[in-house]
Design an enzyme around this catalytic site. Structure first.
Site, short mmCIF file in Angstrom:
data_model
loop_
_atom_site.label_atom_id
_atom_site.label_comp_id
_atom_site.label_asym_id
_atom_site.label_seq_id
_atom_site.Cartn_x
_atom_site.Cartn_y
_atom_site.Cartn_z
N CYS A 298 61.37 24.46 8.62
CA CYS A 298 61.76 23.26 7.88
C CYS A 298 62.75 22.46 8.72
O CYS A 298 63.94 22.76 8.73
CB CYS A 298 62.40 23.65 6.55
SG CYS A 298 62.79 22.24 5.51
N CYS B 166 57.50 21.47 0.77
CA CYS B 166 58.61 21.74 1.69
C CYS B 166 59.90 21.55 0.93
O CYS B 166 60.21 20.44 0.49
CB CYS B 166 58.56 20.81 2.90
SG CYS B 166 59.96 21.03 4.03
N ALA C 258 53.27 22.92 7.45
CA ALA C 258 52.34 23.00 8.57
C ALA C 258 52.68 24.18 9.47
O ALA C 258 51.79 24.83 10.03
CB ALA C 258 52.36 21.70 9.37
#
Length: 262
Positions: free
Chosen positions: A187, A10, A154
């Site tokens: 994000c 991320c 995810a």
């Protein structure tokens, strides 16, 4: 605070830690010289969000160090070595630190990285839309180890799973792919204790927010979303319950929203 070369799981994760630390220090009147070293030339890969994060960095007085890649750490001497890229030239420099937050470079596991399934970068080589391997049609992949050119989060897996399942079933019946992954990833950038900037985007930097609000503004509602809802959704996903999906391509003006207070 440091961030390695992409891809990492991320891109916003190193910044979340930095903003929370900066917020905590400010609330407690602790002076600090905070620097953010990253190999890229912008705070975020999507320019729409990068401009907003420039404002967050300025709010805290954080000094961004673009073109800086961490390559070594001397913990005893409290010195960090960086490879600095300036145009076509590179050099190395050492910087002293009191506290160093390191995010290491990331890769697929060796058993994939060194296999015939991998591309030149070591990631499982799939079509970015169908998630089917480009050389082995019986192989599909999603998630952190695939080479889809987007954030490995995810949220990305949540959007990829239905596409892969539908296309896998089609392949088992000798039919063409029926679903296509749009590159969606999310994000949630925690800009302070209590506010989150929810960056949602797809391939080629397309804006794909779940809500019709300007996503560049840090909001208390998104703090609740990240703190209370998303952890539950994460564990539900592992049981096959993917939850609602409201993301879609939206457009917003170039002007930043009036208040970007972290």
């Amino acid at each position: 605070f440091t961030q390695p070369q992409m891809p990492i799981k991320c891109a916003g994760a190193p910044q979340k830690a930095m903003y929370l630390a900066a917020d905590h220090l400010r609330r407690n009147a602790v002076p600090a010289d905070i620097r953010f070293a990253l190999p890229g030339q912008a705070m975020f890969g999507v320019p729409f969000y990068a401009r907003a994060l420039d404002e967050v960095v300025a709010h805290y007085g954080i000094a961004p160090m673009f073109g800086h890649e961490l390559i070594a750490v001397d913990g005893d001497a409290r010195r960090a070595r960086f490879r600095v890229t300036e145009g076509e030239s590179t050099r190395e420099t050492d910087l002293a630190f009191d506290m160093l937050h390191v995010v290491p470079p990331q890769s697929a596991p060796a058993f994939l990285r060194e296999s015939a399934l991998a591309d030149a970068g070591g990631w499982v080589d799939v079509d970015r839309q169908t998630l089917r391997h480009v050389r082995y049609p019986q192989v599909f992949a999603l998630g952190d180890c695939s080479n889809t050119p987007n954030s490995k989060t995810a949220a990305a897996v949540r959007a990829q799973a239905p596409v892969l399942a539908a296309n896998l079933l089609s392949a088992m019946e000798d039919r063409d792919a029926v679903e296509h992954y749009d590159g969606y990833a999310s994000c949630p950038l925690t800009t302070s204790k209590g506010r989150v900037l929810l960056a949602e985007f797809g391939y080629d930097g397309r804006l794909m927010p779940s809500f019709p609000l300007d996503p560049r503004r840090p909001r208390k509602a998104y703090w609740w979303l990240k703190r209370s809802y998303l952890p539950r959704l994460y564990w539900a996903m592992l049981r096959g319950n993917l939850g609602p999906d409201w993301h879609r391509e939206r457009s917003f003006g170039d002007a930043l929203p009036g208040s970007l207070r972290p």
